[in-house]
Design a protein around this motif. Structure first.
Motif, PDB file in Angstrom:
ATOM      1  N   SER A 176      -6.323  -5.425  -7.534  1.00 31.33           N
ATOM      2  CA  SER A 176      -6.791  -6.614  -6.819  1.00 31.33           C
ATOM      3  C   SER A 176      -7.258  -7.739  -7.726  1.00 31.33           C
ATOM      4  CB  SER A 176      -7.921  -6.234  -5.855  1.00 31.33           C
ATOM      5  OG  SER A 176      -9.018  -5.673  -6.566  1.00 31.33           O
ATOM      6  N   VAL A 177      -8.012  -7.418  -8.767  1.00 28.93           N
ATOM      7  CA  VAL A 177      -8.651  -8.479  -9.561  1.00 28.93           C
ATOM      8  C   VAL A 177      -7.619  -9.314 -10.313  1.00 28.93           C
ATOM      9  CG1 VAL A 177     -10.181  -8.932 -11.510  1.00 28.93           C
ATOM     10  CG2 VAL A 177     -10.853  -7.278  -9.762  1.00 28.93           C
ATOM     11  N   ALA A 236      -2.048  -1.874 -10.641  1.00 30.39           N
ATOM     12  CA  ALA A 236      -2.832  -0.788 -10.053  1.00 30.39           C
ATOM     13  C   ALA A 236      -2.576   0.528 -10.786  1.00 30.39           C
ATOM     14  CB  ALA A 236      -2.491  -0.643  -8.571  1.00 30.39           C
ATOM     15  N   ILE A 237      -1.302   0.840 -11.024  1.00 26.50           N
ATOM     16  CA  ILE A 237      -0.958   2.108 -11.676  1.00 26.50           C
ATOM     17  C   ILE A 237      -1.278   2.061 -13.167  1.00 26.50           C
ATOM     18  CG2 ILE A 237       0.911   3.714 -12.184  1.00 26.50           C
ATOM     19  CD1 ILE A 237       0.078   3.573  -9.220  1.00 26.50           C
ATOM     20  N   ILE A 238      -0.885   0.965 -13.815  1.00 37.37           N
ATOM     21  CA  ILE A 238      -1.138   0.843 -15.259  1.00 37.37           C
ATOM     22  C   ILE A 238      -2.634   0.817 -15.542  1.00 37.37           C
ATOM     23  CG2 ILE A 238      -0.881  -0.684 -17.261  1.00 37.37           C
ATOM     24  CD1 ILE A 238       1.821  -1.546 -16.049  1.00 37.37           C
ATOM     25  N   MET A 257       0.822  -1.208   0.000  1.00 35.59           N
ATOM     26  CA  MET A 257       0.000   0.000   0.000  1.00 35.59           C
ATOM     27  C   MET A 257       0.858   1.261   0.000  1.00 35.59           C
ATOM     28  SD  MET A 257      -2.910  -1.137  -0.414  1.00 35.59           S
ATOM     29  CE  MET A 257      -3.768   0.433  -0.347  1.00 35.59           C
ATOM     30  N   GLY A 258       2.005   1.209   0.697  1.00 36.86           N
ATOM     31  CA  GLY A 258       2.904   2.360   0.673  1.00 36.86           C
ATOM     32  C   GLY A 258       3.447   2.626  -0.717  1.00 36.86           C
ATOM     33  N   ALA A 259       3.850   1.557  -1.413  1.00 38.92           N
ATOM     34  CA  ALA A 259       4.388   1.708  -2.768  1.00 38.92           C
ATOM     35  C   ALA A 259       3.328   2.257  -3.714  1.00 38.92           C
ATOM     36  CB  ALA A 259       4.909   0.360  -3.270  1.00 38.92           C
ATOM     37  N   ILE A 260       2.122   1.711  -3.650  1.00 42.62           N
ATOM     38  CA  ILE A 260       1.064   2.145  -4.568  1.00 42.62           C
ATOM     39  C   ILE A 260       0.671   3.597  -4.300  1.00 42.62           C
ATOM     40  CG2 ILE A 260      -1.383   1.796  -5.129  1.00 42.62           C
ATOM     41  CD1 ILE A 260      -0.845  -1.228  -4.815  1.00 42.62           C
ATOM     42  N   TYR A 261       0.583   3.963  -3.023  1.00 43.96           N
ATOM     43  CA  TYR A 261       0.207   5.346  -2.707  1.00 43.96           C
ATOM     44  C   TYR A 261       1.241   6.322  -3.265  1.00 43.96           C
ATOM     45  CZ  TYR A 261      -0.668   9.624  -0.115  1.00 43.96           C
ATOM     46  OH  TYR A 261      -0.903  10.936   0.211  1.00 43.96           O
ATOM     47  N   HIS A 262       2.508   6.068  -3.036  1.00 38.61           N
ATOM     48  CA  HIS A 262       3.540   7.010  -3.479  1.00 38.61           C
ATOM     49  C   HIS A 262       3.713   6.986  -5.003  1.00 38.61           C
ATOM     50  CE1 HIS A 262       4.847   8.518   0.373  1.00 38.61           C
ATOM     51  NE2 HIS A 262       4.827   7.285   0.863  1.00 38.61           N
ATOM     52  N   PHE A 263       3.511   5.822  -5.622  1.00 36.77           N
ATOM     53  CA  PHE A 263       3.580   5.789  -7.079  1.00 36.77           C
ATOM     54  C   PHE A 263       2.387   6.521  -7.704  1.00 36.77           C
ATOM     55  CE2 PHE A 263       6.515   1.843  -7.274  1.00 36.77           C
ATOM     56  CZ  PHE A 263       7.626   2.665  -7.399  1.00 36.77           C
ATOM     57  N   TYR A 264       1.232   6.492  -7.043  1.00 33.77           N
ATOM     58  CA  TYR A 264       0.109   7.272  -7.572  1.00 33.77           C
ATOM     59  C   TYR A 264       0.384   8.761  -7.424  1.00 33.77           C
ATOM     60  CZ  TYR A 264      -4.478   8.756  -8.984  1.00 33.77           C
ATOM     61  OH  TYR A 264      -5.507   9.349  -9.677  1.00 33.77           O
ATOM     62  N   GLN A 265       0.998   9.128  -6.297  1.00 35.57           N
ATOM     63  CA  GLN A 265       1.413  10.523  -6.136  1.00 35.57           C
ATOM     64  C   GLN A 265       2.384  10.916  -7.254  1.00 35.57           C
ATOM     65  OE1 GLN A 265      -0.627  12.081  -3.810  1.00 35.57           O
ATOM     66  NE2 GLN A 265       1.023  12.666  -2.407  1.00 35.57           N
ATOM     67  N   LEU A 266       3.287   9.980  -7.572  1.00 32.32           N
ATOM     68  CA  LEU A 266       4.242  10.209  -8.654  1.00 32.32           C
ATOM     69  C   LEU A 266       3.527  10.331  -9.995  1.00 32.32           C
ATOM     70  CD1 LEU A 266       7.315  10.340  -9.394  1.00 32.32           C
ATOM     71  CD2 LEU A 266       7.174   7.859  -9.769  1.00 32.32           C
ATOM     72  N   LYS A 267       2.463   9.564 -10.169  1.00 31.81           N
ATOM     73  CA  LYS A 267       1.670   9.623 -11.401  1.00 31.81           C
ATOM     74  C   LYS A 267       1.090  11.020 -11.605  1.00 31.81           C
ATOM     75  CE  LYS A 267      -2.519   7.556 -13.432  1.00 31.81           C
ATOM     76  NZ  LYS A 267      -3.390   8.751 -13.382  1.00 31.81           N
ATOM     77  N   GLU A 268       0.660  11.625 -10.497  1.00 27.41           N
ATOM     78  CA  GLU A 268       0.047  12.950 -10.593  1.00 27.41           C
ATOM     79  C   GLU A 268       1.082  14.040 -10.840  1.00 27.41           C
ATOM     80  OE1 GLU A 268      -2.174  13.058  -6.870  1.00 27.41           O
ATOM     81  OE2 GLU A 268      -4.017  12.863  -8.048  1.00 27.41           O
ATOM     82  N   GLU A 289     -11.714   6.189  -9.129  1.00 22.95           N
ATOM     83  CA  GLU A 289     -10.361   5.618  -9.285  1.00 22.95           C
ATOM     84  C   GLU A 289     -10.484   4.188  -9.803  1.00 22.95           C
ATOM     85  OE1 GLU A 289      -9.318   2.999  -7.220  1.00 22.95           O
ATOM     86  OE2 GLU A 289     -11.121   2.983  -5.964  1.00 22.95           O
ATOM     87  N   TYR A 290      -9.393   3.722 -10.412  1.00 22.59           N
ATOM     88  CA  TYR A 290      -9.348   2.352 -10.928  1.00 22.59           C
ATOM     89  C   TYR A 290      -8.186   1.566 -10.312  1.00 22.59           C
ATOM     90  CZ  TYR A 290     -12.517   4.336 -14.381  1.00 22.59           C
ATOM     91  OH  TYR A 290     -13.584   4.964 -14.986  1.00 22.59           O
ATOM     92  N   ILE A 291      -7.538   2.172  -9.344  1.00 24.02           N
ATOM     93  CA  ILE A 291      -6.396   1.522  -8.707  1.00 24.02           C
ATOM     94  C   ILE A 291      -6.813   0.244  -7.991  1.00 24.02           C
ATOM     95  CG2 ILE A 291      -4.728   1.769  -6.830  1.00 24.02           C
ATOM     96  CD1 ILE A 291      -4.384   4.630  -7.550  1.00 24.02           C
ATOM     97  N   THR A 292      -7.870   0.329  -7.201  1.00 22.79           N
ATOM     98  CA  THR A 292      -8.247  -0.814  -6.355  1.00 22.79           C
ATOM     99  C   THR A 292      -8.718  -2.003  -7.186  1.00 22.79           C
ATOM    100  OG1 THR A 292     -10.430   0.210  -6.071  1.00 22.79           O
ATOM    101  CG2 THR A 292      -8.797   0.610  -4.359  1.00 22.79           C
TER     102      THR A 292
END
Length: 670
Positions: free
Chosen positions: A320-321, A193-195, A150-161, A313-316
């Motif tokens: 997950s799927v 998640a990011i892609i 969750m830490g990686a995904i949160y910060h990579f989404y921040q990076l995406k923005e 959002e489409y991250i979750t």
């Protein structure tokens, strides 16, 4: 960016905060519970060896190279052992901190896209999911992965923005640590998640921004410690035997065999079992009490995506799927595998629940009241068949539940919100009962743990040998070193205490080997609890026994147990006896040949005599006997001591006759 069409008033926010605080307390409450499954014991033994040897490159188990998991959780546990000492709490503490990290990042990620109440609900769902609570008591690698993922995904989404050095460095570091915890397959949920968010938002061009290449390079750099340690331990030592083979590359194992080889079932460790529906039905209890709401929310999410409805959002859904589908087609399937996806599930479910609170739903009301009722009934039935004498704990928990329920319904604003909070409280209530009653009872029948404690107390300096594949808790909880060898090898150690099981005991008796049982321990051999064990009246049939024995000439197979008792005896003679209190101590020996007073101290033969030692069978199936130890003084006044012996355990329960103050210990010396 988050939706805030309606705000949560401070008055309605307070019940959420109270239940969240309770949820955090319950999640960490099991930190001191000893191990009742083997994986935490195994990981603790390996981390202990790392801490004691200061060798942080090699994973060693029983003196041999071990290649089954990457290093990161062992580094964390070993560092904790260095700081807090080698104990259960020190092993679990870093894992729980990473779990709390997952809770924080779940809230932060949800808050980016949804309102405050949705974010609070998502956090609450994660904290009260059944297998999360269980895994925070029975700690493996999953709490680490949840936090890092969750830490990686949160910060990579921040990076995406927008580009930021803190986000790219933290995202890459957390991703690398996740890889060093379970393998490179964990890049799949991070990447998907990011892609997925890029693809569903139709921003494919931004996928090829240079910052993602830099992020990938940083992940690779931060993963180098794992590559280095595997190279040092295995790749430069092709002569080492691993999985019965030589020439094993640790780096190849890490990059392929550790995960993808297992998924393809062509690695060193294989499994012929697996079902594509395994996690579909496992989630019914693992994600309880939220499972039905999750399935409905997931279907609704996918339906909206098919119809082209724009989602916040489409991250979750992307993170997950895809991973859930990979887990489902894999031959390696264990219930706790999906724990790492629960933060995604929690956010997906919370969004749907938030709509219910605003718009009401008959399905939601019926489903959740049904689940809540079934859980209450299940615990009630369990209490009366599993450990009925613990009814005061159950009654106390019921009173507490009633009080919290009344508070929730009085202060939540509407019944839908109250039902959400009640569902969370019921999940916590169930697990408080498990921690307070079920787990301690299960531990009573863990012979490995009790054998270790018995050795630490009574034989701290003896040579200890394990002659069979004993669970690893015996190794971890025994203070002195343990030698592992076959029974044939152990038989040559006449001064050693040897731990054997029922099979080895039968073998010794069949071969007419001279041995003496020092102590015996009931053991429940399974990790999952089966129905005959749950029902107390049939529990004995599920148990086996471990034995501490000595082997050598002059010993026989008869069970011998020496019990040391000590008390201060005040005679009823009163004025006729001016000698004051008498301190009496003795050793009573229980064996297959009967009962005898082996040694006495503290009374003169002319003043006190041993009148009798009699026995009465209380339960022949459980080998429970009651012994009456009777003393008489010179005036004929009697002292009666009642001793209850259950198998090899002796408890001196009470006195009748003269007043006495008792202290008791198990010893061979007065």
């Amino acid at each position: 960016m988050n939706s805030s069409a309606t705000t949560l008033s401070p008055a309605y926010k307070k019940p959420y905060i109270i239940v969240l605080a309770l949820a955090i307390l319950v999640n960490i409450a099991g930190i001191g519970i000893r191990y009742f499954t083997d994986d935490p014991s195994l990981y603790s033994v390996i981390a202990r060896g790392m801490a004691q040897s200061n060798n942080f490159t090699d994973l060693i188990y029983h003196g041999k190279d071990w290649l089954d998991k990457p290093h990161f959780p062992f580094w964390m546990a070993a560092l904790s052992f260095k700081i807090f000492g080698i104990n259960t709490i020190a092993y679990k503490l870093p894992a729980l901190l990473f779990f709390l990290m997952s809770v924080a990042y779940t809230y932060k990620l949800a808050r980016k896209f949804y309102d405050l109440e949705t974010s609070l609900i998502a956090t609450l769902i994660l904290l009260t999911a059944q297998h999360v609570l269980m895994s925070n008591t029975d700690v493996r690698a999953e709490p680490y992965i949840m936090g890092l993922l969750m830490g990686a995904i949160y910060h990579f989404y921040q990076l995406k923005e927008r580009f930021g050095w803190a986000d790219i460095l933290l995202g890459a570091l957390f991703a690398a640590c996740a890889v060093m915890t379970k393998g490179i397959y964990l890049l799949i949920p991070i990447g998907s998640a990011i892609i997925g968010d890029y693809l569903f938002k139709k921003d494919i061009k931004s996928l090829f921004h240079w910052k993602w290449l830099l992020a990938f390079i940083l992940v690779a750099i931060f993963t180098l410690p794992e590559i280095y340690t595997l190279y040092i331990q295995f790749d430069i030592h092709p002569e080492k035997v691993v999985f019965g083979k030589t020439g094993i590359s640790g780096i190849h194992w890490f990059l392929w065999d550790s995960q993808f080889g297992r998924f393809n079932n062509n690695s060193f460790i294989r499994n012929s079992h697996g079902s594509v529906f395994f996690f579909l039905h496992t989630l019914l209890w693992a994600f309880a009490p939220w499972m039905l709401l999750f399935y409905c929310a997931l279907i609704k999410h996918i339906g909206k995506m098919i119809k082209g409805v724009k989602l916040p959002e489409y991250i979750t859904i992307s993170g997950s799927v895809i991973m859930l589908l990979i887990f489902s087609v894999s031959k390696f399937q264990l219930p706790f595998y999906t724990n790492i996806l629960f933060p995604f599930f929690a956010i997906i479910t919370a969004g749907s629940i938030r709509e219910v609170i605003q718009n009401k739903s008959k399905f939601f009301t019926i489903a959740q009241y049904t689940i809540v009722t079934l859980l209450i009934i299940a615990v009630t039935v369990l209490n009366f068949v599993f450990e009925p004498e613990r009814w005061p704990v159950f009654v106390s928990l019921c009173i507490l539940l009633i009080g919290i329920t009344l508070y929730i319904y009085k202060n939540s604003g509407n019944r839908q919100r109250a039902l959400v909070l009640l569902t969370a409280v019921i999940g916590l209530w169930v697990n408080v009962y498990l921690m307070g009653v079920v787990y301690p009872t299960l531990l009573k029948f863990k012979g490995d743990v009790h054998a270790a404690e018995y050795i630490n107390q009574h034989y701290p300096n003896d040579e200890i040998i394990a002659a069979f594949d004993v669970p690893n808790a015996f190794d971890f909880y025994t203070h002195q070193p343990i030698a592992f060898m076959s029974m044939a090898q152990a038989a040559a150690h006449s001064k050693a205490l040897i731990l054997i099981d029922d099979g080895l005991k039968a073998e010794l008796e069949k071969n007419h080997t001279n041995f003496r049982i020092v102590q015996a321990f009931y053991n429940y051999p399974r990790e999952n609890i089966i129905l005959p064990f749950i029902i107390k009246t049939s529990r004995l049939g599920t148990l086996e026994r471990f034995y501490l024995v000595r082997i050598g000439k002059g010993l026989n197979g008869n069970f011998v147990s020496n019990h040391y008792i000590k008390w201060v005896y005040n005679s009823k003679a009163g004025k006729d006896d001016q000698s004051g209190p008498k301190e009496i101590s003795s050793i009573i020996e229980f064996s297959a040949n009967g009962v005898r007073i082996k040694q006495t101290k503290g009374f003169e033969p002319q003043n006190y005599t041993v009148a009798s030692v009699s026995e009465r069978v209380l339960d022949s199936t459980l080998h429970v006997k009651e012994f009456t130890y009777k003393l008489k003084d010179a005036q004929g006044h009697a002292v009666l001591l009642y001793a209850t012996v259950n198998g090899t355990d002796c408890k001196f329960d009470f006195f009748k006759g003269d007043t006495a103050r008792v202290t008791y210990a198990n010893s061979n010396k007065l």
